[in-house]
Structures are given as C-alpha cells and as structure tokens.
Write a protein that holds these residues in place. Structure first.
Motif, PDB file in Angstrom:
ATOM      1  N   GLN A  75       0.853  -1.190   0.000  1.00  0.00           N
ATOM      2  CA  GLN A  75       0.000   0.000   0.000  1.00  0.00           C
ATOM      3  C   GLN A  75       0.889   1.240   0.000  1.00  0.00           C
ATOM      4  OE1 GLN A  75      -2.492   1.880  -0.916  1.00  0.00           O
ATOM      5  NE2 GLN A  75      -3.873   0.378  -0.024  1.00  0.00           N
ATOM      6  N   VAL A  76       1.444   1.534  -1.170  1.00  0.00           N
ATOM      7  CA  VAL A  76       2.303   2.713  -1.284  1.00  0.00           C
ATOM      8  C   VAL A  76       1.736   3.754  -2.242  1.00  0.00           C
ATOM      9  CG1 VAL A  76       4.436   1.493  -0.708  1.00  0.00           C
ATOM     10  CG2 VAL A  76       3.747   1.687  -3.092  1.00  0.00           C
ATOM     11  N   SER A  77       0.729   3.384  -3.013  1.00  0.00           N
ATOM     12  CA  SER A  77       0.269   4.321  -4.029  1.00  0.00           C
ATOM     13  C   SER A  77      -1.210   4.661  -3.938  1.00  0.00           C
ATOM     14  CB  SER A  77       0.577   3.769  -5.431  1.00  0.00           C
ATOM     15  OG  SER A  77      -0.067   2.525  -5.617  1.00  0.00           O
ATOM     16  N   GLY A  78      -1.924   4.062  -3.015  1.00  0.00           N
ATOM     17  CA  GLY A  78      -3.347   4.361  -2.886  1.00  0.00           C
ATOM     18  C   GLY A  78      -3.609   5.331  -1.754  1.00  0.00           C
ATOM     19  N   ARG A  79      -4.862   5.678  -1.618  1.00  0.00           N
ATOM     20  CA  ARG A  79      -5.259   6.531  -0.498  1.00  0.00           C
ATOM     21  C   ARG A  79      -5.210   5.713   0.788  1.00  0.00           C
ATOM     22  NH1 ARG A  79      -9.694   7.083  -3.621  1.00  0.00           N
ATOM     23  NH2 ARG A  79     -11.029   6.526  -1.849  1.00  0.00           N
ATOM     24  N   SER A  80      -4.960   6.387   1.878  1.00  0.00           N
ATOM     25  CA  SER A  80      -4.816   5.680   3.149  1.00  0.00           C
ATOM     26  C   SER A  80      -6.083   4.937   3.547  1.00  0.00           C
ATOM     27  CB  SER A  80      -4.394   6.658   4.248  1.00  0.00           C
ATOM     28  OG  SER A  80      -5.315   7.722   4.355  1.00  0.00           O
ATOM     29  N   GLU A  81      -7.256   5.413   3.105  1.00  0.00           N
ATOM     30  CA  GLU A  81      -8.500   4.732   3.437  1.00  0.00           C
ATOM     31  C   GLU A  81      -8.571   3.335   2.810  1.00  0.00           C
ATOM     32  OE1 GLU A  81      -8.937   7.895   1.601  1.00  0.00           O
ATOM     33  OE2 GLU A  81      -8.525   8.849   3.514  1.00  0.00           O
ATOM     34  N   LEU A  82      -7.829   3.109   1.743  1.00  0.00           N
ATOM     35  CA  LEU A  82      -7.849   1.812   1.072  1.00  0.00           C
ATOM     36  C   LEU A  82      -7.141   0.732   1.891  1.00  0.00           C
ATOM     37  CD1 LEU A  82      -7.230   2.895  -2.622  1.00  0.00           C
ATOM     38  CD2 LEU A  82      -9.384   2.253  -1.534  1.00  0.00           C
ATOM     39  N   MET A  83      -6.476   1.139   2.962  1.00  0.00           N
ATOM     40  CA  MET A  83      -5.785   0.171   3.802  1.00  0.00           C
ATOM     41  C   MET A  83      -6.774  -0.829   4.410  1.00  0.00           C
ATOM     42  SD  MET A  83      -2.807   0.890   6.594  1.00  0.00           S
ATOM     43  CE  MET A  83      -2.952   2.596   6.252  1.00  0.00           C
ATOM     44  N   ILE A  84      -8.016  -0.407   4.606  1.00  0.00           N
ATOM     45  CA  ILE A  84      -9.012  -1.329   5.156  1.00  0.00           C
ATOM     46  C   ILE A  84      -9.195  -2.517   4.219  1.00  0.00           C
ATOM     47  CG2 ILE A  84     -11.015  -0.118   4.173  1.00  0.00           C
ATOM     48  CD1 ILE A  84     -10.957  -1.924   7.550  1.00  0.00           C
ATOM     49  N   LYS A  85      -9.152  -2.273   2.918  1.00  0.00           N
ATOM     50  CA  LYS A  85      -9.286  -3.376   1.958  1.00  0.00           C
ATOM     51  C   LYS A  85      -8.106  -4.334   2.068  1.00  0.00           C
ATOM     52  CE  LYS A  85     -12.228  -1.257  -1.475  1.00  0.00           C
ATOM     53  NZ  LYS A  85     -12.435  -1.003  -2.896  1.00  0.00           N
ATOM     54  N   ASP A  86      -6.912  -3.796   2.249  1.00  0.00           N
ATOM     55  CA  ASP A  86      -5.735  -4.652   2.384  1.00  0.00           C
ATOM     56  C   ASP A  86      -5.834  -5.523   3.626  1.00  0.00           C
ATOM     57  OD1 ASP A  86      -4.573  -3.630   0.074  1.00  0.00           O
ATOM     58  OD2 ASP A  86      -3.581  -2.022   1.162  1.00  0.00           O
ATOM     59  N   ILE A  87      -6.253  -4.925   4.726  1.00  0.00           N
ATOM     60  CA  ILE A  87      -6.389  -5.697   5.967  1.00  0.00           C
ATOM     61  C   ILE A  87      -7.487  -6.747   5.811  1.00  0.00           C
ATOM     62  CG2 ILE A  87      -7.090  -5.534   8.396  1.00  0.00           C
ATOM     63  CD1 ILE A  87      -5.447  -2.896   8.469  1.00  0.00           C
ATOM     64  N   LEU A  88      -8.578  -6.376   5.153  1.00  0.00           N
ATOM     65  CA  LEU A  88      -9.648  -7.359   4.905  1.00  0.00           C
ATOM     66  C   LEU A  88      -9.174  -8.481   3.992  1.00  0.00           C
ATOM     67  CD1 LEU A  88     -12.780  -5.051   4.525  1.00  0.00           C
ATOM     68  CD2 LEU A  88     -12.206  -6.551   6.446  1.00  0.00           C
ATOM     69  N   HIS A  89      -8.391  -8.147   2.971  1.00  0.00           N
ATOM     70  CA  HIS A  89      -7.838  -9.187   2.089  1.00  0.00           C
ATOM     71  C   HIS A  89      -6.998 -10.170   2.889  1.00  0.00           C
ATOM     72  CE1 HIS A  89      -8.028  -6.317  -1.615  1.00  0.00           C
ATOM     73  NE2 HIS A  89      -9.194  -6.887  -1.383  1.00  0.00           N
ATOM     74  N   ILE A  90      -6.134  -9.626   3.763  1.00  0.00           N
ATOM     75  CA  ILE A  90      -5.286 -10.496   4.586  1.00  0.00           C
ATOM     76  C   ILE A  90      -6.154 -11.347   5.514  1.00  0.00           C
ATOM     77  CG2 ILE A  90      -3.548 -10.543   6.414  1.00  0.00           C
ATOM     78  CD1 ILE A  90      -2.283  -8.040   5.085  1.00  0.00           C
ATOM     79  N   ARG A  91      -7.085 -10.706   6.224  1.00  0.00           N
ATOM     80  CA  ARG A  91      -7.961 -11.439   7.146  1.00  0.00           C
ATOM     81  C   ARG A  91      -8.733 -12.538   6.421  1.00  0.00           C
ATOM     82  NH1 ARG A  91     -13.511  -9.076   8.692  1.00  0.00           N
ATOM     83  NH2 ARG A  91     -13.780  -9.900   6.608  1.00  0.00           N
ATOM     84  N   ASN A  92      -9.366 -12.184   5.310  1.00  0.00           N
ATOM     85  CA  ASN A  92     -10.172 -13.167   4.575  1.00  0.00           C
ATOM     86  C   ASN A  92      -9.314 -14.316   4.049  1.00  0.00           C
ATOM     87  OD1 ASN A  92     -12.376 -11.559   5.088  1.00  0.00           O
ATOM     88  ND2 ASN A  92     -12.453 -10.678   3.034  1.00  0.00           N
ATOM     89  N   SER A  93      -8.109 -14.006   3.602  1.00  0.00           N
ATOM     90  CA  SER A  93      -7.220 -15.049   3.085  1.00  0.00           C
ATOM     91  C   SER A  93      -6.728 -15.970   4.194  1.00  0.00           C
ATOM     92  CB  SER A  93      -6.035 -14.419   2.349  1.00  0.00           C
ATOM     93  OG  SER A  93      -6.487 -13.762   1.187  1.00  0.00           O
ATOM     94  N   ILE A  94      -6.495 -15.417   5.385  1.00  0.00           N
ATOM     95  CA  ILE A  94      -6.107 -16.255   6.526  1.00  0.00           C
ATOM     96  C   ILE A  94      -7.286 -17.140   6.927  1.00  0.00           C
ATOM     97  CG2 ILE A  94      -5.499 -16.234   8.983  1.00  0.00           C
ATOM     98  CD1 ILE A  94      -3.787 -13.711   8.371  1.00  0.00           C
TER      99      ILE A  94
END
Length: 184
Positions: free
Chosen positions: A94-113
């Motif tokens: 997450q280096v090029s998106g808006r900081s609010e998009l971090m929730i999607k990254d955390i959800l991706h990690i959570r869902n994948s786990i």
C-alpha cells in the motif's frame, strides 16, 4: 529501499518462524532492499505509482511469487515439501493508494487467513518520512499502526506484520506522477 520499522500482531513473528515462513519473510526484505528509489526532496513532489511498479518488478524478478488479481492479496508465495504445500505468506503493498484503502488490504489479509489461503500476512507501507515526499493521502507507518489498533481493530487478532519502507536517497528528479482523468 530501506526497511525502517516492523510491527507484529497476534503472534505473527512466532508463526513465521514456526511454519518455516522466515525464508519467505527474508526474501520479501531482500525484494524491498533491492528496489532502488531516489526521490526529489520536495513535500508531496513525487509520484507513488512508480514506487509500486518498482516493487512489483522486484517481486517478478524474485520468481515463484504469484501476483493476484485485483480484489485479492497482491503477492503470495508458498513453501513446498515434496508435493505438499506447507505454508503461505501473503503480501499487500500500500504505497500508491489513499490511506482509506488500507481497510481493503487488511480485509484481504484477514479473509485469506480465514479461508486458509495464507498463514500470515505482510502489509508494506511508506515510513512517515517517506510519505512526506509522496502525494498526500498516501498511508504511512504511524497511520497504519493507528488504523490497525483503533479503527480496524480486528487486524490485531490475526498474524499480520506491518512493514515501514523508505527511499534510498535524494535526486534532482522527482518520481513521475501518474496522470489520471486526462481528457481526449
């Protein structure tokens, strides 16, 4: 690039060691360290999409990292023993998106786990210093920690590692900015 900070949640460090993911974690660190980024010494003066492309290029060169389609973990690598997959590490950048998009990254990690697709997740964000030179609204390490601990609190309940990265140095040239919404 440099790695300036690491934060481990929910036994991520122990899980990485116990499952044999330490070699993959070291490989991610090598990928980051092999990505050369020099920026112009100007607040918000550098494009961040270039940083993302450079990191992705190093993952591709490293080999055996699988780039996921949009809506999933950015990069996944598996450890195999004979024909069996033993463990998997997922990386969100997450280096090029808006900081609010971090929730999607955390959800991706959570869902994948939860789905058993990965065993631990790594979220890569700019350090506070590096973010100063990138476009505003790009996340930074301190924001990622605050976000994980106060907003998306469930992030602390999963084996997630947050990694802060920084540029190598300064140059006279700014990193090019991505041009969007350009009319015909």
């Amino acid at each position: 690039m440099k790695i300036t900070a690491l934060k481990y949640y929910s036994g991520a460090k122990q899980k990485v060691c116990r499952l044999g993911l330490s070699s993959l974690f070291l490989e991610v660190q090598d990928i980051i360290l092999n990505t050369k980024i020099n920026i112009k010494d100007e607040k918000n003066g550098n494009g961040s999409a270039f940083v993302r492309k450079a990191i992705d290029s190093e993952f591709e060169k490293a080999g055996d990292w699988v780039k996921s389609t949009s809506g999933d973990i950015d990069w996944i690598k598996r450890i195999r023993y004979n024909e069996s997959i033993i463990a998997r590490l997922g990386v969100e950048i997450q280096v090029s998106g808006r900081s609010e998009l971090m929730i999607k990254d955390i959800l991706h990690i959570r869902n994948s786990i939860q789905a058993g697709d990965i065993d631990a997740g790594l979220l890569v964000v700019p350090s506070d210093d590096f973010a100063y030179y990138l476009p505003d609204r790009v996340p930074c390490f301190s924001y990622a920690l605050k976000f994980s601990e106060e907003i998306a609190k469930e992030a602390k309940d999963y084996p997630i590692i947050i990694m802060g990265i920084e540029h190598d140095g300064f140059s006279n040239e700014a990193l090019p900015k991505l041009k969007t919404n350009v009319g015909k």
